[in-house]
Each structure stands twice: as structure tokens, then as C-alpha cells.
Design a protein around this motif. Structure first.
Motif, PDB file in Angstrom:
ATOM      1  N   LEU A 143       0.520  10.437   6.021  1.00  0.00           N
ATOM      2  CA  LEU A 143       0.268   8.829   5.487  1.00  0.00           C
ATOM      3  C   LEU A 143       1.181   8.217   6.584  1.00  0.00           C
ATOM      4  CD1 LEU A 143       0.359   8.584   1.950  1.00  0.00           C
ATOM      5  CD2 LEU A 143      -1.521   8.559   3.316  1.00  0.00           C
ATOM      6  N   ASP A 144       0.753   7.765   7.811  1.00  0.00           N
ATOM      7  CA  ASP A 144       1.353   6.904   8.720  1.00  0.00           C
ATOM      8  C   ASP A 144       1.187   5.454   8.384  1.00  0.00           C
ATOM      9  OD1 ASP A 144       2.059   9.207  10.196  1.00  0.00           O
ATOM     10  OD2 ASP A 144       0.326   9.134  11.254  1.00  0.00           O
ATOM     11  N   VAL A 145       2.164   4.673   8.693  1.00  0.00           N
ATOM     12  CA  VAL A 145       2.166   3.437   8.408  1.00  0.00           C
ATOM     13  C   VAL A 145       1.144   2.787   9.545  1.00  0.00           C
ATOM     14  CG1 VAL A 145       3.480   1.015   8.624  1.00  0.00           C
ATOM     15  CG2 VAL A 145       4.571   3.114   7.554  1.00  0.00           C
ATOM     16  N   GLY A 146       0.360   1.625   8.877  1.00  0.00           N
ATOM     17  CA  GLY A 146      -0.782   1.130   9.681  1.00  0.00           C
ATOM     18  C   GLY A 146      -1.994   1.988   9.530  1.00  0.00           C
ATOM     19  N   LYS A 147      -2.176   2.906   9.210  1.00  0.00           N
ATOM     20  CA  LYS A 147      -3.302   3.754   9.262  1.00  0.00           C
ATOM     21  C   LYS A 147      -4.248   3.234   8.046  1.00  0.00           C
ATOM     22  CE  LYS A 147      -4.538   8.510   8.871  1.00  0.00           C
ATOM     23  NZ  LYS A 147      -4.135   9.883   9.004  1.00  0.00           N
ATOM     24  N   ILE A 148      -5.603   3.424   8.369  1.00  0.00           N
ATOM     25  CA  ILE A 148      -6.492   2.608   7.290  1.00  0.00           C
ATOM     26  C   ILE A 148      -7.296   3.897   6.625  1.00  0.00           C
ATOM     27  CG2 ILE A 148      -8.586   1.453   6.988  1.00  0.00           C
ATOM     28  CD1 ILE A 148      -7.756  -0.484   9.233  1.00  0.00           C
ATOM     29  N   VAL A 195      -7.894   0.595   2.616  1.00  0.00           N
ATOM     30  CA  VAL A 195      -6.640   0.353   2.293  1.00  0.00           C
ATOM     31  C   VAL A 195      -5.787   0.529   3.475  1.00  0.00           C
ATOM     32  CG1 VAL A 195      -6.688   0.376  -0.028  1.00  0.00           C
ATOM     33  CG2 VAL A 195      -6.182   2.311   1.069  1.00  0.00           C
ATOM     34  N   LYS A 196      -5.038  -0.264   3.814  1.00  0.00           N
ATOM     35  CA  LYS A 196      -4.032  -0.264   4.991  1.00  0.00           C
ATOM     36  C   LYS A 196      -2.650   0.463   4.461  1.00  0.00           C
ATOM     37  CE  LYS A 196      -2.197  -2.383   9.188  1.00  0.00           C
ATOM     38  NZ  LYS A 196      -2.057  -3.447   9.828  1.00  0.00           N
ATOM     39  N   VAL A 197      -2.080   1.401   5.065  1.00  0.00           N
ATOM     40  CA  VAL A 197      -0.834   1.780   4.732  1.00  0.00           C
ATOM     41  C   VAL A 197       0.267   0.920   5.081  1.00  0.00           C
ATOM     42  CG1 VAL A 197       0.916   3.573   4.667  1.00  0.00           C
ATOM     43  CG2 VAL A 197      -1.607   4.005   4.511  1.00  0.00           C
ATOM     44  N   LEU A 198       1.192   0.364   4.387  1.00  0.00           N
ATOM     45  CA  LEU A 198       1.997  -0.909   4.736  1.00  0.00           C
ATOM     46  C   LEU A 198       3.486  -0.151   4.918  1.00  0.00           C
ATOM     47  CD1 LEU A 198       1.150  -4.061   2.582  1.00  0.00           C
ATOM     48  CD2 LEU A 198       0.520  -3.226   4.701  1.00  0.00           C
ATOM     49  N   LYS A 199       3.753   0.749   3.807  1.00  0.00           N
ATOM     50  CA  LYS A 199       4.857   1.296   3.815  1.00  0.00           C
ATOM     51  C   LYS A 199       4.959   2.735   2.810  1.00  0.00           C
ATOM     52  CE  LYS A 199       9.682   0.281   1.936  1.00  0.00           C
ATOM     53  NZ  LYS A 199      10.560  -0.587   1.287  1.00  0.00           N
ATOM     54  N   VAL A 200       5.837   3.668   3.517  1.00  0.00           N
ATOM     55  CA  VAL A 200       5.752   4.925   2.504  1.00  0.00           C
ATOM     56  C   VAL A 200       7.315   5.025   2.370  1.00  0.00           C
ATOM     57  CG1 VAL A 200       5.566   7.403   2.304  1.00  0.00           C
ATOM     58  CG2 VAL A 200       3.953   6.089   3.814  1.00  0.00           C
ATOM     59  N   GLY A 201       7.767   4.830   1.095  1.00  0.00           N
ATOM     60  CA  GLY A 201       9.452   4.592   0.575  1.00  0.00           C
ATOM     61  C   GLY A 201       9.762   6.123   0.738  1.00  0.00           C
ATOM     62  N   ASP A 202      11.217   6.224   0.646  1.00  0.00           N
ATOM     63  CA  ASP A 202      11.783   7.405   0.587  1.00  0.00           C
ATOM     64  C   ASP A 202      11.394   8.218  -0.630  1.00  0.00           C
ATOM     65  OD1 ASP A 202      12.554   7.233   3.232  1.00  0.00           O
ATOM     66  OD2 ASP A 202      14.696   6.177   2.363  1.00  0.00           O
ATOM     67  N   ASP A 203      11.387   7.261  -1.769  1.00  0.00           N
ATOM     68  CA  ASP A 203      10.950   8.066  -3.095  1.00  0.00           C
ATOM     69  C   ASP A 203       9.576   8.345  -3.217  1.00  0.00           C
ATOM     70  OD1 ASP A 203       9.948   5.293  -2.945  1.00  0.00           O
ATOM     71  OD2 ASP A 203      11.021   4.702  -4.745  1.00  0.00           O
ATOM     72  N   GLY A 204       8.789   8.294  -2.066  1.00  0.00           N
ATOM     73  CA  GLY A 204       7.383   8.732  -2.275  1.00  0.00           C
ATOM     74  C   GLY A 204       6.523   7.602  -2.659  1.00  0.00           C
ATOM     75  N   LYS A 205       6.941   6.261  -2.845  1.00  0.00           N
ATOM     76  CA  LYS A 205       5.826   5.329  -3.218  1.00  0.00           C
ATOM     77  C   LYS A 205       5.235   4.715  -1.783  1.00  0.00           C
ATOM     78  CE  LYS A 205       8.700   3.592  -7.047  1.00  0.00           C
ATOM     79  NZ  LYS A 205       9.591   2.346  -7.944  1.00  0.00           N
TER      80      LYS A 205
END
Length: 149
Positions: A3-8, A58-68
Motif C-alpha cells: 500500500l503506497d501513498v497515492g495509489k488508487i 479509493v486513493k491511499v492517503l496515509k498508512v499509519g505506523d499502527d496499521g491504520k
């Protein structure tokens, strides 16, 4: 799946809350679309826009360190044509007729500048109405005080 930020990506809506919707991305990964990221327009009720089981991009905005995983539906869609902000002139209604501050009939999202101009216009009209009403009340109360003595 990376899951990369910006990926659709494509996903399936699995749950709806009053603050957003949960989307299953596959491979055991679930992200959340905040209510502000569902549509370009104002979203009062998420259920007006999404239902459980809907397939969404959906577009990936953020992948948190906690997995969110934070997602956006509106950013995964093509951008609506924005009006050019060159020579724009706002026209104020001259009559005291009814004011219509609803969105345009074609449900096109308004730009921030358009919404701000409408707000400023509405605010100025309301302030002038208040001042006009207060001036009338001040004049009558002063004349009553003068008659008391």
C-alpha cells in the motif's frame, strides 16, 4: 499487497458509521474513508452516497505506523473543472427579493471562492438589515425618553 501513498485501488464498502466508511481492500486489509473524503460536495448523510457492498475506487492517503489506512474516494475520481479565477466580478442582487443560497440546480460543486463570496454577500446584507432595524428602534426609544420629563 504493498500500500503506497497515492495509489488508487478498488475496494468494497464493509461498514458505514456517522464519521466515515470502512473499505475492504483485500488480503485482510481494511481502510477508512472519512466523511470529508467521500464527495467533492457537502456530505450530510454517508448513506446518501454509499451502501454496504458498494464497489468503490479509493486513493491511499496515509498508512499509519499502527496499521491504520486512510482512504479517499473523492481524490480517486477525476477532478471537476474548476472555474478560472481571472476576471471575476460578483454581482449583488439589487432587489429585496428572496435570497437563494442553495447549490446550483445541476448539483455541480461550488468552488471555495464562490462559497466565500456568497457568505460575504449574505453577511453584508444581514448586517445592513440589522443596522437599519436598530436605527429605527433607537430613534423611537430616544423620543419616548424625552417625553418622560
Amino acid at each position: 499487497m504493498q500500500l503506497d501513498v497515492g495509489k488508487i485501488l478498488e475496494g468494497k464498502v464493509t461498514g458505514i458509521t456517522n464519521f466515515g466508511a470502512f473499505v475492504d481492500l483485500g488480503e485482510g486489509k481494511t481502510g477508512m474513508v472519512h466523511i470529508s473524503e467521500i464527495s467533492n460536495g457537502y456530505v450530510k448523510e454517508i448513506s446518501d452516497h454509499l451502501k454496504e457492498g458498494d464497489q468503490v475506487k479509493v486513493k491511499v492517503l496515509k498508512v499509519g505506523d499502527d496499521g491504520k489506512i486512510s482512504l479517499s474516494i473523492k481524490q480517486a475520481q477525476p477532478k471537476p473543472d474548476a472555474p478560472q479565477s481571472g476576471n471575476r466580478q460578483t454581482q449583488r442582487p439589487r432587489s429585496g427579493g428572496p435570497r437563494n443560497f442553495d447549490r446550483p440546480k445541476n448539483n455541480a460543486p461550488m468552488s471555495f471562492e464562490d462559497m466565500l463570496n456568497k457568505f460575504k454577500q449574505s453577511s453584508e446584507e444581514k448586517m445592513s438589515d440589522i443596522k437599519r432595524n436598530m436605527d429605527g428602534k433607537r430613534g423611537s426609544s430616544y423620543s419616548r425618553r424625552g417625553n418622560r420629563s
